[in-house]
Design a protein around this motif. Structure first.
Motif, mmCIF file in Angstrom:
data_model
loop_
_atom_site.group_PDB
_atom_site.id
_atom_site.type_symbol
_atom_site.label_atom_id
_atom_site.label_comp_id
_atom_site.label_asym_id
_atom_site.label_seq_id
_atom_site.Cartn_x
_atom_site.Cartn_y
_atom_site.Cartn_z
ATOM 1 N N GLN A 117 -24.908 -41.720 -0.873
ATOM 2 C CA GLN A 117 -24.903 -42.956 -1.650
ATOM 3 C C GLN A 117 -23.569 -43.698 -1.575
ATOM 4 O O GLN A 117 -23.491 -44.863 -1.977
ATOM 5 C CB GLN A 117 -25.257 -42.661 -3.104
ATOM 6 C CG GLN A 117 -26.671 -42.169 -3.282
ATOM 7 C CD GLN A 117 -26.962 -41.755 -4.718
ATOM 8 O OE1 GLN A 117 -26.187 -42.016 -5.642
ATOM 9 N NE2 GLN A 117 -28.085 -41.085 -4.917
ATOM 10 N N TRP A 118 -22.530 -43.055 -1.073
ATOM 11 C CA TRP A 118 -21.237 -43.719 -0.935
ATOM 12 C C TRP A 118 -21.137 -44.532 0.352
ATOM 13 O O TRP A 118 -20.213 -45.326 0.524
ATOM 14 C CB TRP A 118 -20.108 -42.701 -0.957
ATOM 15 C CG TRP A 118 -19.945 -41.937 -2.243
ATOM 16 C CD1 TRP A 118 -20.575 -42.147 -3.435
ATOM 17 C CD2 TRP A 118 -19.076 -40.835 -2.452
ATOM 18 N NE1 TRP A 118 -20.160 -41.250 -4.370
ATOM 19 C CE2 TRP A 118 -19.232 -40.421 -3.797
ATOM 20 C CE3 TRP A 118 -18.183 -40.150 -1.646
ATOM 21 C CZ2 TRP A 118 -18.516 -39.355 -4.341
ATOM 22 C CZ3 TRP A 118 -17.478 -39.081 -2.189
ATOM 23 C CH2 TRP A 118 -17.638 -38.703 -3.527
ATOM 24 N N VAL A 120 -15.816 -46.758 -5.088
ATOM 25 C CA VAL A 120 -16.418 -45.479 -5.468
ATOM 26 C C VAL A 120 -15.505 -44.732 -6.442
ATOM 27 O O VAL A 120 -15.969 -44.154 -7.417
ATOM 28 C CB VAL A 120 -16.730 -44.614 -4.232
ATOM 29 C CG1 VAL A 120 -17.250 -43.237 -4.642
ATOM 30 C CG2 VAL A 120 -17.738 -45.319 -3.330
ATOM 31 N N ALA A 121 -14.208 -44.780 -6.196
ATOM 32 C CA ALA A 121 -13.252 -44.089 -7.077
ATOM 33 C C ALA A 121 -13.279 -44.671 -8.486
ATOM 34 O O ALA A 121 -13.137 -43.933 -9.463
ATOM 35 C CB ALA A 121 -11.851 -44.160 -6.489
ATOM 36 N N ALA A 122 -13.472 -45.990 -8.601
ATOM 37 C CA ALA A 122 -13.539 -46.608 -9.926
ATOM 38 C C ALA A 122 -14.813 -46.195 -10.652
ATOM 39 O O ALA A 122 -14.804 -45.989 -11.870
ATOM 40 C CB ALA A 122 -13.475 -48.129 -9.794
ATOM 41 N N TYR A 148 -18.436 -29.466 -2.138
ATOM 42 C CA TYR A 148 -18.975 -30.619 -2.869
ATOM 43 C C TYR A 148 -19.468 -31.681 -1.888
ATOM 44 O O TYR A 148 -18.765 -32.059 -0.945
ATOM 45 C CB TYR A 148 -17.923 -31.233 -3.796
ATOM 46 C CG TYR A 148 -18.442 -32.456 -4.515
ATOM 47 C CD1 TYR A 148 -19.271 -32.328 -5.620
ATOM 48 C CD2 TYR A 148 -18.145 -33.734 -4.054
ATOM 49 C CE1 TYR A 148 -19.774 -33.435 -6.276
ATOM 50 C CE2 TYR A 148 -18.649 -34.853 -4.697
ATOM 51 C CZ TYR A 148 -19.464 -34.701 -5.797
ATOM 52 O OH TYR A 148 -19.972 -35.806 -6.435
ATOM 53 N N ALA A 149 -20.672 -32.179 -2.131
ATOM 54 C CA ALA A 149 -21.239 -33.242 -1.303
ATOM 55 C C ALA A 149 -21.377 -34.514 -2.127
ATOM 56 O O ALA A 149 -21.780 -34.454 -3.294
ATOM 57 C CB ALA A 149 -22.601 -32.824 -0.778
ATOM 58 N N PRO A 150 -21.061 -35.673 -1.537
ATOM 59 C CA PRO A 150 -21.355 -36.928 -2.229
ATOM 60 C C PRO A 150 -22.858 -36.987 -2.533
ATOM 61 O O PRO A 150 -23.651 -36.368 -1.812
ATOM 62 C CB PRO A 150 -20.979 -38.006 -1.213
ATOM 63 C CG PRO A 150 -20.064 -37.341 -0.241
ATOM 64 C CD PRO A 150 -20.490 -35.901 -0.207
ATOM 65 N N PRO A 151 -23.272 -37.703 -3.556
ATOM 66 C CA PRO A 151 -24.696 -37.771 -3.891
ATOM 67 C C PRO A 151 -25.537 -38.164 -2.667
ATOM 68 O O PRO A 151 -25.317 -39.205 -2.051
ATOM 69 C CB PRO A 151 -24.767 -38.842 -4.979
ATOM 70 C CG PRO A 151 -23.385 -38.888 -5.559
ATOM 71 C CD PRO A 151 -22.455 -38.539 -4.440
ATOM 72 N N GLY A 152 -26.465 -37.282 -2.299
ATOM 73 C CA GLY A 152 -27.331 -37.552 -1.156
ATOM 74 C C GLY A 152 -26.680 -37.343 0.200
ATOM 75 O O GLY A 152 -27.283 -37.633 1.231
#
Length: 154
Positions: free
Chosen positions: A43-44, A52-54, A69-73
């Motif tokens: 999703q990033w 994304v950081a905000a 850890y994986a970004p969403p999706g």
């Protein structure tokens, strides 16, 4: 890895001066080597790092500090390194010259040299350069950061 010598000359894409912000990739394909596509940031993808950081500061922190850890999706750093390593292990003897994203070069070096996964974030692969891995019987040697001689392979 097969029994003969394998040489992989990773060619990184040139710097895109038109991109004003660092954006997460979409898993850019690598023709002929599906497993060497760029990282899947889920999703990033396509979004600026600052954006994304905000929105998800904890997600960015975890992504930068936890290789599982994986970004969403998307896929984790550990999955990226494993995927790239599987491609390296399956290459036939000979010279291969895939054009890849910088993250793929970093993942290949981490895998080939058996570095701890967090070392990924400490490696830089210059745009429009060639990084060469040469191996036989599961042992890899590294030639880093050589300029691309217009595709001559020198």
């Amino acid at each position: 890895m097969k029994s003969g010598v394998v040489r992989v000359q990773f060619v990184t894409r040139p710097f895109d001066a038109s991109a004003r912000q660092t954006r997460f990739g979409h898993g850019e394909p690598c023709p002929g080597h599906e497993g060497l596509r760029g990282p899947d940031t889920g999703q990033w993808a396509g979004r600026a790092l600052d954006e994304v950081a905000a929105e998800d500061p904890d997600g960015i922190r975890r992504w930068l500090t936890d290789p599982a850890y994986a970004p969403p999706g998307g896929e984790s750093l550990a999955e990226l390194v494993s995927r790239v390593g599987a491609v390296l292990a399956g290459l036939p003897s000979g010279t291969h010259r895939p054009v890849v994203e910088q993250a793929v070069v970093r993942a290949a070096v981490v895998h080939a040299l058996e570095l701890p996964l967090p070392a990924f974030w400490r490696l830089d692969a210059r745009p429009d350069s060639v990084t060469t891995l040469t191996g036989r019987a599961g042992r890899w040697n590294l030639l880093l950061g050589r300029a691309d001689d217009a595709g001559t392979g020198r």
